[in-house]
Design an enzyme around this catalytic site. Structure first.
Site, PDB file in Angstrom:
ATOM      1  N   ASP A  91       0.864  -1.169   0.000  1.00  0.00           N
ATOM      2  CA  ASP A  91       0.000   0.000   0.000  1.00  0.00           C
ATOM      3  C   ASP A  91       0.906   1.226   0.000  1.00  0.00           C
ATOM      4  O   ASP A  91       1.901   1.271   0.735  1.00  0.00           O
ATOM      5  CB  ASP A  91      -0.881   0.004   1.259  1.00  0.00           C
TER       6      ASP A  91
ATOM      7  N   HIS B 170     -11.225  -3.087   3.042  1.00  0.00           N
ATOM      8  CA  HIS B 170     -11.208  -2.674   4.453  1.00  0.00           C
ATOM      9  C   HIS B 170     -12.020  -1.404   4.708  1.00  0.00           C
ATOM     10  O   HIS B 170     -12.158  -0.983   5.850  1.00  0.00           O
ATOM     11  CB  HIS B 170      -9.758  -2.465   4.902  1.00  0.00           C
ATOM     12  N   ASP B 171     -12.519  -0.757   3.647  1.00  0.00           N
ATOM     13  CA  ASP B 171     -13.339   0.449   3.810  1.00  0.00           C
ATOM     14  C   ASP B 171     -14.819   0.179   3.542  1.00  0.00           C
ATOM     15  O   ASP B 171     -15.651   1.048   3.783  1.00  0.00           O
ATOM     16  CB  ASP B 171     -12.890   1.531   2.814  1.00  0.00           C
TER      17      ASP B 171
ATOM     18  N   ASP C 190      -3.058   4.698  -2.445  1.00  0.00           N
ATOM     19  CA  ASP C 190      -4.150   5.235  -1.641  1.00  0.00           C
ATOM     20  C   ASP C 190      -4.589   6.613  -2.148  1.00  0.00           C
ATOM     21  O   ASP C 190      -3.747   7.505  -2.321  1.00  0.00           O
ATOM     22  CB  ASP C 190      -3.619   5.356  -0.200  1.00  0.00           C
TER      23      ASP C 190
ATOM     24  N   GLU D  72      -6.182   3.855  -6.155  1.00  0.00           N
ATOM     25  CA  GLU D  72      -7.503   4.022  -5.530  1.00  0.00           C
ATOM     26  C   GLU D  72      -7.973   5.433  -5.858  1.00  0.00           C
ATOM     27  O   GLU D  72      -7.285   6.410  -5.533  1.00  0.00           O
ATOM     28  CB  GLU D  72      -7.414   3.836  -4.015  1.00  0.00           C
TER      29      GLU D  72
HETATM   30  C1  GLC Z   1      -8.111   5.274   1.641  1.00  0.00           C
HETATM   31  C2  GLC Z   1      -7.949   4.064   2.526  1.00  0.00           C
HETATM   32  C3  GLC Z   1      -8.668   4.319   3.811  1.00  0.00           C
HETATM   33  C4  GLC Z   1      -8.025   5.499   4.478  1.00  0.00           C
HETATM   34  C5  GLC Z   1      -7.997   6.720   3.562  1.00  0.00           C
HETATM   35  C6  GLC Z   1      -7.008   7.723   4.054  1.00  0.00           C
HETATM   36  O1  GLC Z   1      -9.408   5.478   1.253  1.00  0.00           O
HETATM   37  O2  GLC Z   1      -8.389   2.922   1.861  1.00  0.00           O
HETATM   38  O3  GLC Z   1      -8.663   3.215   4.667  1.00  0.00           O
HETATM   39  O4  GLC Z   1      -8.724   5.839   5.644  1.00  0.00           O
HETATM   40  O5  GLC Z   1      -7.581   6.394   2.261  1.00  0.00           O
HETATM   41  O6  GLC Z   1      -5.710   7.235   3.944  1.00  0.00           O
END
Ligand code: GLC
Length: 580
Positions: free
Chosen positions: A103, A346-347, A211, A274
């Site tokens: 990540d 995980h979100d 991320d 992402e």
């Molecule tokens: C992304 C991650 C999430 C995190 C956010 C800030 O969306 O997947 O878990 O809280 O970024 O880093």
């Protein structure tokens, strides 16, 4: 084991598995998963057949946002182990023919990262400009309500600006106060990040999941100011999103990153960005191989279709909306670019509890959802526990939650009298990120075999029925169904490469589509309802004698069927035939 198809990138036939280390497996009894725990479960992943492991953050971190707040990019948090543990894990993953993707959290650091500590120390520190420092709004006193440089709200409630006593200025944090945004306008920041990425690649990692990478370019005016956002009806803050989602320099930054970090490296690396709010048109640009940006993106459209005013306002999903959305992405990226495919992470709350039936039809709806997803064109991602049909947490009390987003939302909504405690708990039960963060259920022993200590978040009490040990021995389990799906992708080029045609677009219960590659055609059917449903496609006769390659009712059965019988509740089927 990765399989290569001629003229196709290796990841077309690959499946990625996400490990969320805190909740995966704990080797030392402190109640938090760790690297040695992951190493001890590689047999499970190898048996499942996945090609790539994506590891959520294991870097040193104050854990304000469960590791997405990094205080040292080139180390391992002692909770998770050591760099030696990491190297050993990586070697073992490679020895088993799998890859490991890290990540990469570079939109922001932790406020405890030495870069930020220095940046905060004075207005003329050379690293001051590494973050977004701004004075109070003109004519206002710093620290007064409304004096923030813009009206943006943070993703985790409250303002996106934090007033800092040390120098009297504000810094930007799109997420928590402890996650200050890095200033990508500054070339030194970019160089430092690229050097860090090269260091991990040199160590042997196989790429990055990036991320919120489409937030790194902000809409800054020539004078350095940032615009206010529109305030939604009754909202507490302005919506800054249009001003930092796929901002003006995003493609330039990603192309530069590609040149500086990936160009000329060994083949076989993977990059996935992402990208909340990304559109099909943006995604074509991001994933066009000729532009050299990223291999694929995570888009959010399909997981936001059941949102009303926001993620806490959940509406029933209309299957026709899902088809429209997926259909558009399939078509949009058919010739140029590539899709990633996911339900869970995980979100996101677990899909079986959200779009399926996690009661009577848990196994059937979990495998139906998996079939429909994995048979689309794109690279599928499996989130830990999804391959077991693990369900949402269904927590009853606020003290069971750990996630900063959930806790902040609960506190803010109560403070402003926006909702009752009861309705907030209901919203969290549906949408909290903690729904998917409960520990992986390995076996029926105490704490599901996750830890010998006190787990950092409660184990789902359904672990005696839902666990890996039981499913390994059970050929008709969700686990073995996922294995079949992965095997099918590896073996059947039409899964990786076939064209996509949506069927029955207006049906609210049956999801049906074709994949065609050369002379091979696949028909994929999924019943998203608890009622039997007919298959209403125009040329049923064409499927006479087609091979039933996968079905979730009598898992593993391959029979010659001469018609298309109606689908049973939550049934999924995949047929194959030769054409022309
Ligand atoms: C992304 C991650 C999430 C995190 C956010 C800030 O969306 O997947 O878990 O809280 O970024 O880093």
């Amino acid at each position: 084991m990765t399989v290569s198809l001629p003229d196709a990138p290796w990841w077309a036939s690959a499946v990625v598995y996400q490990v969320y280390p805190r909740s995966f497996a704990d080797s030392d009894g402190d109640g938090i998963g760790d690297l040695r725990g992951i190493a001890s479960k590689l047999d499970h992943l190898e048996l499942l057949g996945v090609d790539v492991i994506w590891l959520s953050p294991v870097y040193p971190s104050p854990q304000d946002d469960a590791g997405y707040d990094i205080s040292d990019y080139q180390g391992i948090d002692p909770t998770f182990g050591t760099l030696d543990d990491f190297d050993a894990l990586l070697a073992d993953v490679h020895a088993r023919g799998m890859k490991l993707v890290m990540d990469l959290v570079v939109n922001h650091t932790s406020d405890e990262h030495p870069w930020f500590v220095e940046s905060r120390s004075s207005q003329d520190h050379p690293k001051r400009d590494w973050y977004w420092w701004r004075p109070a709004r003109e004519g206002m006193e710093a620290g007064q309500p409304g004096a923030e440089p813009t009206n943006w709200g943070s993703a985790f409630s409250g303002s996106a600006w934090q007033h800092d006593e040390v120098t009297g200025e504000y810094y930007l944090h799109l997420f928590s106060r402890k996650q200050p945004d890095l200033n990508w306008e500054n070339p030194e920041v970019r160089e430092a990040l690229y050097a860090m990425m090269r260091w991990w690649l040199d160590r042997g990692v196989d790429g990055f999941r990036m991320d919120v990478i489409n937030f790194i370019s902000k809409d800054m005016a020539a004078d350095g100011s940032l615009p206010d956002g529109d305030v939604p009806d009754g909202g507490l803050f302005g919506n800054g999103r249009p001003h930092f989602t796929c901002g003006p320099r995003i493609h330039e930054f990603l192309q530069e990153m590609h040149r500086e970090v990936f160009a000329g490296r060994r083949s076989g690396l993977l990059t996935v960005g992402e990208m909340p709010g990304v559109t099909v048109d943006d995604a074509i640009l991001f994933t066009d191989p000729a532009r050299a940006e990223v291999d694929m993106v995570f888009q959010f459209e399909h997981v936001e279709l059941d949102h009303g005013a926001d993620k806490w306002d959940v509406r029933p999903l209309r299957l026709t909306d899902l088809k429209k959305s997926f259909g558009r992405w399939q078509l949009g990226l058919a010739d140029v670019g590539w899709n990633s495919l996911y339900w869970d992470n995980h979100d996101a709350p677990r899909a079986v509890s959200r779009f399926g039936d996690d009661g009577e039809f848990r196994e059937r709806s979990a495998t139906m959802l998996a079939t429909v997803l994995h048979l689309h064109r794109g690279t599928p991602y499996v989130y830990q526990g999804e391959e077991l049909g693990m369900t949402g947490a269904h927590f009853e009390r606020i003290d069971q939650y750990r996630d900063i987003e959930s806790l902040n939302h609960f506190a803010e909504a109560l403070e402003h009298g926006r909702a009752t405690e009861e309705s907030l708990l209901e919203a969290l039960r549906a949408s909290s990120r903690d729904n998917s963060r409960t520990p992986v259920q390995w076996d029926a022993t105490e704490n599901a075999g996750f830890t010998t200590g006190e787990p950092w978040i409660a184990v789902n009490p359904n672990y005696p029925e839902i666990n890996a040990a039981e499913q390994h021995d059970n050929p008709s389990s969700v686990f073995h169904f996922y294995r079949s799906l992965i095997t099918l992708r590896h073996a059947e080029p039409a899964v990786a490469l076939g064209d996509f045609t949506m069927l029955m677009p207006d049906d609210e219960a049956v999801y049906a589509f074709l994949r065609r590659h050369g002379q091979t055609e696949l028909l994929v059917l999924g019943n998203f309802s608890p009622e039997p449903r007919p298959v209403l496609i125009s040329d049923t006769a064409a499927w006479t004698g087609a091979q039933l390659v996968l079905c979730n009712i009598d898992s593993g059965a391959v029979t010659d069927d001469s018609s298309l019988p109606e689908l049973q509740p939550w049934e999924a089927r995949v047929y194959r035939r030769q054409v022309g």
